[in-house]
Design a protein around this motif. Sequence first.
Motif, short mmCIF file in Angstrom:
data_model
loop_
_atom_site.label_atom_id
_atom_site.label_comp_id
_atom_site.label_asym_id
_atom_site.label_seq_id
_atom_site.Cartn_x
_atom_site.Cartn_y
_atom_site.Cartn_z
N PRO A 26 34.57 48.93 43.19
CA PRO A 26 35.85 49.26 42.39
C PRO A 26 35.87 50.73 41.55
CG PRO A 26 35.13 47.08 42.10
CD PRO A 26 33.95 47.83 42.72
N VAL A 56 37.27 47.46 34.79
CA VAL A 56 36.70 46.77 36.06
C VAL A 56 36.45 45.36 35.65
CG1 VAL A 56 34.84 46.52 37.66
CG2 VAL A 56 35.86 48.87 37.34
N LEU A 81 43.86 48.87 39.56
CA LEU A 81 42.58 50.00 39.76
C LEU A 81 43.39 51.19 39.68
CD1 LEU A 81 39.99 48.29 42.23
CD2 LEU A 81 39.52 48.87 39.55
N ARG A 127 38.63 53.78 42.08
CA ARG A 127 39.15 54.21 41.01
C ARG A 127 39.14 55.67 40.91
NH1 ARG A 127 39.30 50.97 35.69
NH2 ARG A 127 41.37 50.44 36.24
#
Length: 335
Positions: free
Chosen positions: A325, A298, A291, A329
């Motif tokens: 996620p 993703v 990430l 990120r």
Amino acid sequence: MSHWEVARAAIGVRHLLAAAREHGIETSDALAGTGLDAGRPLDEVTGWQELAVARNLARALPDTTGLGVALGRRLHLVSYGAAGLAALACSTPRNALQLARYFPDRLAVLSRTELEEVGQRSALRFDAGRIPADVRRMLLERDVIAVTTALREIVGGPLTGLTIDLEFGRDAAHDDLVDALQTTPTYDASATRLLMDDAFLDTPTPQADPDALVEAMIDVAQHLDRRPPRSNVAGAVVAHLERSPGPPRLEQVAAALHTAPRTLRRQLAAEGTSFRALADEVRRARADALLAEGRLSVEQIGVELGYADAAAFSHAFRRWTGLSPSQFRRSASAR
């Protein structure tokens, strides 16, 4: 035992929490997602818990420039208790560095280190490849400063003939970094390492004391002996999972280790862990790195880690970190 799972002294976490308080960050926020309780003594933590605290701190700050330098300045041999005393009592700096290999969990260094021969010199290489990009520089700076400070305290003076290579570029904290290292490093190097003359490493130290060394090592060993007994099974499982792409399968790992799935479960339970916990540890480390790297979507990362779909991966990642996620990120890319 995994590099991230091994029980370690909580020195690094205590200093990270002190830095958090200085920046107005609540201890509960710094410990979020780690399973650590601010109301209980932090005697031992795992490597991934220390890493999680560092990442919580980095996410809470608008800029982490110079934070690694500030953290490194906090660390001295007295921070390490009996292990620090043992290093002071060693006969040469080389012996002290070699001793540290036996008690890595007593030190506040998350990078893996290795002493290599380079002609008439020796290089202590710092491998931070498993530390995610958003905190890699911060923790590398901390680790390098901690080691150079320890070496100065062992020899009782400046480090002669020392060259420091850093794998990152110069930033606004350059002057503070030079002051902490007491030498100007080389930036944008291929690897982070300390290059030292063999004559320096083999110079007798002023505080060498064989009896004190033995007593200190006994103290450290007795502390380790008070832990619950562990074998090499969890470490072997993690090593296999790190080498194997795709979804983790207990049956496949058991076959690779020449044992039955039921036996493997029982052995891991005796060590206080489980196959799922180890698989999550490996997946989380991979997910964090992928990430932060930003190369894959993703959905692609979910596939890379063996999840059925992006939703399953997102659910697991939120369980590990408290973030989606995408949120992670965005936070990592803002660094």
